[in-house]
Design an enzyme around this catalytic site. Structure first.
Site, PDB file in Angstrom:
ATOM      1  N   ASP A  42      70.936  63.380   5.639  1.00  0.00           N
ATOM      2  CA  ASP A  42      72.158  62.361   6.064  1.00  0.00           C
ATOM      3  C   ASP A  42      71.116  61.816   7.482  1.00  0.00           C
ATOM      4  O   ASP A  42      69.784  62.109   7.559  1.00  0.00           O
ATOM      5  CB  ASP A  42      72.940  63.008   7.070  1.00  0.00           C
ATOM      6  CG  ASP A  42      74.269  62.219   7.640  1.00  0.00           C
ATOM      7  OD1 ASP A  42      75.185  62.207   6.992  1.00  0.00           O
ATOM      8  OD2 ASP A  42      74.203  61.053   8.499  1.00  0.00           O
ATOM      9  N   ASP A  68      67.928  57.746   5.145  1.00  0.00           N
ATOM     10  CA  ASP A  68      68.868  56.825   5.253  1.00  0.00           C
ATOM     11  C   ASP A  68      69.285  56.104   4.154  1.00  0.00           C
ATOM     12  O   ASP A  68      67.414  55.983   3.496  1.00  0.00           O
ATOM     13  CB  ASP A  68      68.271  55.511   6.092  1.00  0.00           C
ATOM     14  CG  ASP A  68      69.128  54.726   6.383  1.00  0.00           C
ATOM     15  OD1 ASP A  68      69.558  53.956   5.942  1.00  0.00           O
ATOM     16  OD2 ASP A  68      68.548  53.369   6.910  1.00  0.00           O
ATOM     17  N   VAL A  69      70.126  56.385   3.563  1.00  0.00           N
ATOM     18  CA  VAL A  69      70.035  55.775   1.847  1.00  0.00           C
ATOM     19  C   VAL A  69      69.684  54.427   1.629  1.00  0.00           C
ATOM     20  O   VAL A  69      69.876  53.885   0.686  1.00  0.00           O
ATOM     21  CB  VAL A  69      71.582  56.366   1.555  1.00  0.00           C
ATOM     22  CG1 VAL A  69      71.574  57.707   1.311  1.00  0.00           C
ATOM     23  CG2 VAL A  69      72.848  55.466   2.441  1.00  0.00           C
ATOM     24  N   ASN A  95      77.349  59.666  -1.723  1.00  0.00           N
ATOM     25  CA  ASN A  95      78.868  60.139  -1.033  1.00  0.00           C
ATOM     26  C   ASN A  95      78.832  59.059   0.931  1.00  0.00           C
ATOM     27  O   ASN A  95      79.466  58.422   0.687  1.00  0.00           O
ATOM     28  CB  ASN A  95      79.080  61.549  -0.559  1.00  0.00           C
ATOM     29  CG  ASN A  95      80.402  61.746   0.349  1.00  0.00           C
ATOM     30  OD1 ASN A  95      81.137  61.182   0.376  1.00  0.00           O
ATOM     31  ND2 ASN A  95      79.581  61.544   1.786  1.00  0.00           N
ATOM     32  N   TYR A 168      83.340  46.540   2.395  1.00  0.00           N
ATOM     33  CA  TYR A 168      83.466  47.832   1.999  1.00  0.00           C
ATOM     34  C   TYR A 168      84.537  48.050   0.452  1.00  0.00           C
ATOM     35  O   TYR A 168      83.910  48.106  -0.436  1.00  0.00           O
ATOM     36  CB  TYR A 168      85.172  48.272   3.347  1.00  0.00           C
ATOM     37  CG  TYR A 168      84.891  49.668   2.855  1.00  0.00           C
ATOM     38  CD1 TYR A 168      83.962  51.023   3.036  1.00  0.00           C
ATOM     39  CD2 TYR A 168      86.104  50.407   2.415  1.00  0.00           C
ATOM     40  CE1 TYR A 168      84.326  51.963   3.094  1.00  0.00           C
ATOM     41  CE2 TYR A 168      86.385  51.285   2.018  1.00  0.00           C
ATOM     42  CZ  TYR A 168      85.859  52.303   2.151  1.00  0.00           C
ATOM     43  OH  TYR A 168      85.357  53.678   2.309  1.00  0.00           O
ATOM     44  N   LYS A 172      83.445  49.395  -2.383  1.00  0.00           N
ATOM     45  CA  LYS A 172      83.554  49.988  -3.594  1.00  0.00           C
ATOM     46  C   LYS A 172      84.107  49.767  -4.791  1.00  0.00           C
ATOM     47  O   LYS A 172      84.898  50.873  -6.076  1.00  0.00           O
ATOM     48  CB  LYS A 172      84.946  51.133  -2.416  1.00  0.00           C
ATOM     49  CG  LYS A 172      84.542  51.342  -1.550  1.00  0.00           C
ATOM     50  CD  LYS A 172      83.593  52.302  -1.893  1.00  0.00           C
ATOM     51  CE  LYS A 172      83.163  53.075   0.046  1.00  0.00           C
ATOM     52  NZ  LYS A 172      82.093  54.085  -0.392  1.00  0.00           N
ATOM     53  N   THR A 203      88.268  61.534   9.243  1.00  0.00           N
ATOM     54  CA  THR A 203      87.073  61.730   9.167  1.00  0.00           C
ATOM     55  C   THR A 203      86.322  61.075  10.176  1.00  0.00           C
ATOM     56  O   THR A 203      87.143  60.771  11.240  1.00  0.00           O
ATOM     57  CB  THR A 203      85.725  61.245   7.542  1.00  0.00           C
ATOM     58  OG1 THR A 203      86.414  60.069   7.676  1.00  0.00           O
ATOM     59  CG2 THR A 203      86.693  61.766   6.574  1.00  0.00           C
TER      60      THR A 203
HETATM   61  N1  LIG Z   1      87.864  58.791   5.132  1.00  0.00           N
HETATM   62  C1  LIG Z   1      88.117  57.811   4.650  1.00  0.00           C
HETATM   63  O1  LIG Z   1      89.690  57.544   4.780  1.00  0.00           O
HETATM   64  C2  LIG Z   1      87.425  57.789   3.183  1.00  0.00           C
HETATM   65  C3  LIG Z   1      88.298  56.424   2.218  1.00  0.00           C
HETATM   66  C4  LIG Z   1      88.044  56.258   1.050  1.00  0.00           C
HETATM   67  C5  LIG Z   1      86.245  56.866   0.770  1.00  0.00           C
HETATM   68  N2  LIG Z   1      85.247  56.823   1.561  1.00  0.00           N
HETATM   69  C6  LIG Z   1      84.559  57.159   1.477  1.00  0.00           C
HETATM   70  O2  LIG Z   1      83.495  58.846   1.706  1.00  0.00           O
HETATM   71  C7  LIG Z   1      82.556  58.337   2.585  1.00  0.00           C
HETATM   72  C8  LIG Z   1      82.110  59.467   3.315  1.00  0.00           C
HETATM   73  O3  LIG Z   1      82.580  59.351   4.630  1.00  0.00           O
HETATM   74  P1  LIG Z   1      83.718  59.503   5.518  1.00  0.00           P
HETATM   75  O4  LIG Z   1      84.842  59.572   5.752  1.00  0.00           O
HETATM   76  O5  LIG Z   1      83.401  61.189   5.748  1.00  0.00           O
HETATM   77  O6  LIG Z   1      83.075  59.733   7.037  1.00  0.00           O
HETATM   78  P2  LIG Z   1      82.073  59.873   8.093  1.00  0.00           P
HETATM   79  O7  LIG Z   1      81.954  58.702   9.019  1.00  0.00           O
HETATM   80  O8  LIG Z   1      82.972  61.490   8.162  1.00  0.00           O
HETATM   81  O9  LIG Z   1      80.450  60.306   7.189  1.00  0.00           O
HETATM   82  C9  LIG Z   1      79.768  60.065   6.813  1.00  0.00           C
HETATM   83  C10 LIG Z   1      78.617  60.014   6.930  1.00  0.00           C
HETATM   84  O10 LIG Z   1      77.480  59.254   6.287  1.00  0.00           O
HETATM   85  C11 LIG Z   1      76.170  59.371   6.990  1.00  0.00           C
HETATM   86  N3  LIG Z   1      76.336  58.027   6.930  1.00  0.00           N
HETATM   87  C12 LIG Z   1      76.055  56.728   7.087  1.00  0.00           C
HETATM   88  N4  LIG Z   1      75.014  55.580   6.526  1.00  0.00           N
HETATM   89  C13 LIG Z   1      74.439  56.568   6.208  1.00  0.00           C
HETATM   90  C14 LIG Z   1      73.188  55.934   5.951  1.00  0.00           C
HETATM   91  N5  LIG Z   1      73.199  55.027   5.976  1.00  0.00           N
HETATM   92  N6  LIG Z   1      72.209  56.590   4.991  1.00  0.00           N
HETATM   93  C15 LIG Z   1      72.939  58.694   5.379  1.00  0.00           C
HETATM   94  N7  LIG Z   1      73.496  58.779   5.138  1.00  0.00           N
HETATM   95  C16 LIG Z   1      74.504  57.545   6.154  1.00  0.00           C
HETATM   96  C17 LIG Z   1      76.528  59.035   8.188  1.00  0.00           C
HETATM   97  O11 LIG Z   1      76.008  59.623   9.697  1.00  0.00           O
HETATM   98  C18 LIG Z   1      78.077  60.310   8.335  1.00  0.00           C
HETATM   99  O12 LIG Z   1      77.732  61.823   8.499  1.00  0.00           O
HETATM  100  C19 LIG Z   1      81.959  57.071   2.220  1.00  0.00           C
HETATM  101  O13 LIG Z   1      81.710  56.533   1.500  1.00  0.00           O
HETATM  102  C20 LIG Z   1      83.625  56.331   2.504  1.00  0.00           C
HETATM  103  O14 LIG Z   1      83.234  54.980   2.234  1.00  0.00           O
HETATM  104  C21 LIG Z   1      86.415  57.547   2.596  1.00  0.00           C
END
Ligand SMILES: NC(=O)c1ccc[n+]([C@@H]2O[C@H](COP(=O)([O-])OP(=O)(O)OC[C@H]3O[C@@H](n4cnc5c(N)ncnc54)[C@H](O)[C@@H]3O)[C@@H](O)[C@H]2O)c1
Length: 264
Positions: A42, A68-69, A95, A168, A172, A203
């Site tokens: 992360d 950092d991805v 992810n 976004y 996706k 989240t």
């Molecule tokens: N929560 C939702 O409703 C939802 C719905 C569809 C898809 N998603 C996808 O799920 C995935 C996880 O999101 P989440 O909802 O758990 O959000 P979240 O913000 O709770 O977690 C995301 C994590 O990714 C980390 N992150 C952000 N940028 C980064 C980078 N450049 N390098 C490494 N780490 C990084 C953040 O620090 C955080 O810990 C994402 O791809 C998001 O698009 C989430």
């Protein structure tokens, strides 16, 4: 066959990006709770340290990697290091992702207002970051003749989704097709590539807006046939399935987990 055999991942190694929070943390937890050695990657070093310490206290074999991805070299280095340390690389969750801000239902997200910097940032993390993670994982998995890559897309990648913003929705959709593209190339090497397409989960995405704002929460819940948002733990079953022997004939699939949102 018993459930514990069908879903057995004990002794495997897993690498999860965006693992300090939300869905990535839940994915890392379910891998670790089922006996995998897990690297949590992360960009948020502080939260990562807290979560890794918590999981270690729970007796799990986990390591943290500040990555950092969006930085291609960092992600390659981190995956190479995990594979070298563990001697193999079995499961990778691509992810990490960020929100693009409001979509066109709000003035600020309308097409004429999409800011160039925000667009570029979302593409660097949500698209290039996922591609680079797949690329780095594939190198090791091709060589070892096995592996599972699991990408977090979104239902916003399967259809238009006015509230989530252009960048976004575009990224996706793009990663859903990266799943299919990589699945075809990597199938002969016994590397299976699949996607998870979540609907709304509670989240920290978008600063945890859905948790903090009751009106926004209600608006999103009303769009879900099950009439609620999901908790992060509810991703664990599908994550384990796709990582486990149970999914041995599943590749190139992008599976919605959305309370019925894409059924209609
Ligand atoms: N929560 C939702 O409703 C939802 C719905 C569809 C898809 N998603 C996808 O799920 C995935 C996880 O999101 P989440 O909802 O758990 O959000 P979240 O913000 O709770 O977690 C995301 C994590 O990714 C980390 N992150 C952000 N940028 C980064 C980078 N450049 N390098 C490494 N780490 C990084 C953040 O620090 C955080 O810990 C994402 O791809 C998001 O698009 C989430």
């Amino acid at each position: 066959m018993k459930a514990e055999q069908i879903f057995d991942i004990a002794g495997q190694t897993a690498f999860v990006t965006g693992a300090a929070s939300g869905l990535g943390l839940a994915m890392a937890e379910v891998m670790a709770a089922n006996g995998a050695r897990v690297t949590l990657a992360d960009v948020d070093a502080e939260t990562l340290e807290i979560e890794v310490a918590r999981l270690r206290e729970g007796g799990f074999a986990v390591t943290g990697a500040v990555v950092d991805v969006a930085d291609r070299d960092q992600i390659h280095r981190a995956i190479d290091a995990a594979a070298a340390r563990d001697g193999r690389l079995d499961i990778v969750f691509a992810n990490a992702g960020i929100s693009a801000g409001p979509g066109f239902k709000e003035m600020v997200g309308r097409i004429e207002n999409v800011a160039r910097d925000a667009w570029d940032k979302v593409l660097r993390i949500n698209l290039t970051g996922v591609f680079t993670t797949i690329q780095a994982a594939a190198r090791h998995m091709k060589a070892q003749g096995s592996g599972r890559i699991i990408v977090t897309s979104s239902i916003a990648g399967l259809r238009g989704d006015p509230p989530v913003g252009y960048a976004y929705a575009a990224t996706k959709a793009a990663v859903a097709n990266l799943v299919r593209q990589a699945a075809l190339e990597l199938a002969p090497f016994n590397v299976l590539v699949n996607g998870i397409a979540p609907g709304p989960f509670l989240t920290n995405i978008a600063g945890g807006r859905l948790r903090r704002e009751p009106e926004r929460h209600a608006e999103f819940a009303a769009r879900v046939p099950l009439r609620r948002l999901a908790q992060p733990d509810e991703i664990k079953g599908l994550a384990l399935l796709l990582a486990s022997p149970a999914a041995s004939f599943i590749t190139g699939a992008v599976i919605p987990i959305d309370g019925g949102s894409t059924a209609g």
